[in-house]
Design a protein around this motif. Sequence first.
Motif, PDB file in Angstrom:
ATOM      1  N   ARG A   1       0.841  -1.188   0.000  1.00  0.00           N
ATOM      2  CA  ARG A   1       0.000   0.000   0.000  1.00  0.00           C
ATOM      3  C   ARG A   1       0.881   1.244   0.000  1.00  0.00           C
ATOM      4  O   ARG A   1       2.030   1.187   0.451  1.00  0.00           O
ATOM      5  CB  ARG A   1      -0.898   0.027   1.238  1.00  0.00           C
ATOM      6  N   TRP A   2       0.366   2.355  -0.492  1.00  0.00           N
ATOM      7  CA  TRP A   2       1.136   3.595  -0.480  1.00  0.00           C
ATOM      8  C   TRP A   2       0.233   4.791  -0.218  1.00  0.00           C
ATOM      9  O   TRP A   2      -0.961   4.752  -0.481  1.00  0.00           O
ATOM     10  CB  TRP A   2       1.921   3.777  -1.776  1.00  0.00           C
ATOM     11  N   TYR A   3       0.849   5.814   0.345  1.00  0.00           N
ATOM     12  CA  TYR A   3       0.152   7.029   0.751  1.00  0.00           C
ATOM     13  C   TYR A   3       1.041   8.219   0.381  1.00  0.00           C
ATOM     14  O   TYR A   3       2.250   8.134   0.467  1.00  0.00           O
ATOM     15  CB  TYR A   3      -0.100   7.048   2.267  1.00  0.00           C
ATOM     16  N   ALA A   4       0.439   9.329   0.002  1.00  0.00           N
ATOM     17  CA  ALA A   4       1.235  10.503  -0.362  1.00  0.00           C
ATOM     18  C   ALA A   4       0.398  11.757  -0.241  1.00  0.00           C
ATOM     19  O   ALA A   4      -0.817  11.746  -0.485  1.00  0.00           O
ATOM     20  CB  ALA A   4       1.775  10.367  -1.787  1.00  0.00           C
ATOM     21  N   ASP A   5       1.062  12.848   0.154  1.00  0.00           N
ATOM     22  CA  ASP A   5       0.466  14.173   0.116  1.00  0.00           C
ATOM     23  C   ASP A   5       1.593  15.176  -0.073  1.00  0.00           C
ATOM     24  O   ASP A   5       2.735  14.796  -0.356  1.00  0.00           O
ATOM     25  CB  ASP A   5      -0.353  14.469   1.382  1.00  0.00           C
ATOM     26  N   GLY A   6       1.319  16.457   0.081  1.00  0.00           N
ATOM     27  CA  GLY A   6       2.332  17.468  -0.163  1.00  0.00           C
ATOM     28  C   GLY A   6       3.470  17.469   0.838  1.00  0.00           C
ATOM     29  O   GLY A   6       4.516  18.074   0.594  1.00  0.00           O
ATOM     30  N   ASP A   7       3.290  16.800   1.978  1.00  0.00           N
ATOM     31  CA  ASP A   7       4.316  16.782   3.021  1.00  0.00           C
ATOM     32  C   ASP A   7       5.176  15.531   3.003  1.00  0.00           C
ATOM     33  O   ASP A   7       6.123  15.404   3.780  1.00  0.00           O
ATOM     34  CB  ASP A   7       3.666  16.906   4.406  1.00  0.00           C
ATOM     35  N   GLY A   8       4.868  14.582   2.142  1.00  0.00           N
ATOM     36  CA  GLY A   8       5.668  13.359   2.088  1.00  0.00           C
ATOM     37  C   GLY A   8       4.829  12.177   1.655  1.00  0.00           C
ATOM     38  O   GLY A   8       3.688  12.313   1.217  1.00  0.00           O
ATOM     39  N   GLY A   9       5.398  10.996   1.774  1.00  0.00           N
ATOM     40  CA  GLY A   9       4.698   9.786   1.371  1.00  0.00           C
ATOM     41  C   GLY A   9       5.275   8.574   2.054  1.00  0.00           C
ATOM     42  O   GLY A   9       6.306   8.640   2.733  1.00  0.00           O
TER      43      GLY A   9
ATOM     44  N   ARG B   1      13.392 -12.607   1.489  1.00  0.00           N
ATOM     45  CA  ARG B   1      12.022 -12.106   1.473  1.00  0.00           C
ATOM     46  C   ARG B   1      11.801 -11.241   2.704  1.00  0.00           C
ATOM     47  O   ARG B   1      12.606 -11.268   3.642  1.00  0.00           O
ATOM     48  CB  ARG B   1      11.025 -13.268   1.467  1.00  0.00           C
ATOM     49  N   GLY B   2      10.729 -10.493   2.695  1.00  0.00           N
ATOM     50  CA  GLY B   2      10.491  -9.656   3.851  1.00  0.00           C
ATOM     51  C   GLY B   2       9.287  -8.767   3.685  1.00  0.00           C
ATOM     52  O   GLY B   2       8.496  -8.891   2.743  1.00  0.00           O
ATOM     53  N   SER B   3       9.153  -7.824   4.619  1.00  0.00           N
ATOM     54  CA  SER B   3       8.099  -6.825   4.601  1.00  0.00           C
ATOM     55  C   SER B   3       8.635  -5.604   5.330  1.00  0.00           C
ATOM     56  O   SER B   3       9.665  -5.669   6.010  1.00  0.00           O
ATOM     57  CB  SER B   3       6.826  -7.336   5.283  1.00  0.00           C
ATOM     58  N   GLY B   4       7.960  -4.492   5.185  1.00  0.00           N
ATOM     59  CA  GLY B   4       8.444  -3.293   5.864  1.00  0.00           C
ATOM     60  C   GLY B   4       7.814  -2.041   5.312  1.00  0.00           C
ATOM     61  O   GLY B   4       6.779  -2.085   4.635  1.00  0.00           O
ATOM     62  N   MET B   5       8.417  -0.908   5.614  1.00  0.00           N
ATOM     63  CA  MET B   5       7.915   0.377   5.136  1.00  0.00           C
ATOM     64  C   MET B   5       9.079   1.252   4.727  1.00  0.00           C
ATOM     65  O   MET B   5      10.202   1.089   5.189  1.00  0.00           O
ATOM     66  CB  MET B   5       7.089   1.080   6.212  1.00  0.00           C
ATOM     67  N   ALA B   6       8.778   2.175   3.831  1.00  0.00           N
ATOM     68  CA  ALA B   6       9.741   3.193   3.426  1.00  0.00           C
ATOM     69  C   ALA B   6       8.965   4.466   3.145  1.00  0.00           C
ATOM     70  O   ALA B   6       7.845   4.423   2.620  1.00  0.00           O
ATOM     71  CB  ALA B   6      10.522   2.752   2.189  1.00  0.00           C
ATOM     72  N   GLY B   7       9.534   5.593   3.516  1.00  0.00           N
ATOM     73  CA  GLY B   7       8.840   6.849   3.302  1.00  0.00           C
ATOM     74  C   GLY B   7       9.812   7.967   3.013  1.00  0.00           C
ATOM     75  O   GLY B   7      11.008   7.858   3.279  1.00  0.00           O
ATOM     76  N   TRP B   8       9.292   9.046   2.428  1.00  0.00           N
ATOM     77  CA  TRP B   8      10.116  10.206   2.140  1.00  0.00           C
ATOM     78  C   TRP B   8       9.449  11.455   2.722  1.00  0.00           C
ATOM     79  O   TRP B   8       8.244  11.498   2.936  1.00  0.00           O
ATOM     80  CB  TRP B   8      10.342  10.372   0.639  1.00  0.00           C
ATOM     81  N   ASP B   9      10.258  12.446   2.963  1.00  0.00           N
ATOM     82  CA  ASP B   9       9.814  13.704   3.551  1.00  0.00           C
ATOM     83  C   ASP B   9       9.841  14.779   2.493  1.00  0.00           C
ATOM     84  O   ASP B   9      10.873  15.015   1.866  1.00  0.00           O
ATOM     85  CB  ASP B   9      10.731  14.070   4.720  1.00  0.00           C
ATOM     86  N   GLY B  10       8.713  15.422   2.240  1.00  0.00           N
ATOM     87  CA  GLY B  10       8.677  16.504   1.274  1.00  0.00           C
ATOM     88  C   GLY B  10       7.740  16.216   0.117  1.00  0.00           C
ATOM     89  O   GLY B  10       6.975  15.244   0.137  1.00  0.00           O
ATOM     90  N   PRO B  11       7.785  17.036  -0.917  1.00  0.00           N
ATOM     91  CA  PRO B  11       6.884  16.879  -2.064  1.00  0.00           C
ATOM     92  C   PRO B  11       7.242  15.636  -2.876  1.00  0.00           C
ATOM     93  O   PRO B  11       8.281  15.010  -2.654  1.00  0.00           O
ATOM     94  CB  PRO B  11       7.135  18.165  -2.874  1.00  0.00           C
ATOM     95  N   PRO B  12       6.379  15.240  -3.831  1.00  0.00           N
ATOM     96  CA  PRO B  12       6.653  14.038  -4.626  1.00  0.00           C
ATOM     97  C   PRO B  12       8.014  14.050  -5.315  1.00  0.00           C
ATOM     98  O   PRO B  12       8.613  12.995  -5.514  1.00  0.00           O
ATOM     99  CB  PRO B  12       5.507  14.033  -5.649  1.00  0.00           C
TER     100      PRO B  12
END
Length: 219
Positions: A145-153, A182-193
């Motif tokens: 799944r993924w999520y994003a807005d103007g402040d990051g994603g 194999r695995g699972s996890g999360m990754a995210g970024w800070d800021g605009p796309p």
Amino acid sequence: ADSLVARVDTVGWKGWGLAGASLNAVGDGREYAWSVQAASAGDGRLSGEGVWAAANGSGVNAYRATLAASAFGFPSGRVSGEVDLEGQGFDPATAQVAADVTLGASQVGDVRVDSARFELGWGEGDGDVAGRLATNVGRADLSGRWYADGDGGRVDLERMAFQDVDLSAWLDDPTIPLLAGRGSGMAGWDGPPTAMTDPRRWLADADVELAAMRLRGVE
């Protein structure tokens, strides 16, 4: 019928150059058919076409588009591939979008993408992704799944399988073996796309199970 023709000769930004672009649109006030052609510095090309329909009784704009690129440059790399997209609405909280993305011979920062195929969806503020890719730092199959807005994603990987992952260049250690697992996890970024392409803006947390390690040059 209404018509629009727009042309741009050259654009330069942060070392990136657009060598020319044109947009054509024809419609009747309710629905418009459009096409675009663009060239980046060098031999890069981008073409696309689609339809945009104005909001009807439901109050929702509808659209569909197909884009194709060949070595088309952008500020942190170049892309070759195709995108097929269809959706309704532009508000991230309510929009419904589905897209198929196919890539080949592309570059994003230090990562070279040899091939990739993804199915993407977005609805009511979040999305889903499933696909596979082959790069100079390894191959992977994933879904999540993924999520994003103007402040990051953020990307939540529910399933990830990887092979021949090569971390030697990033860790400056040529003796590190190739990894599979194999695995699972999360990754995210800070800021605009646009910050997605800057590794310094990313944070990651993952649970990984290694299935194999292979020394270089040993099959």
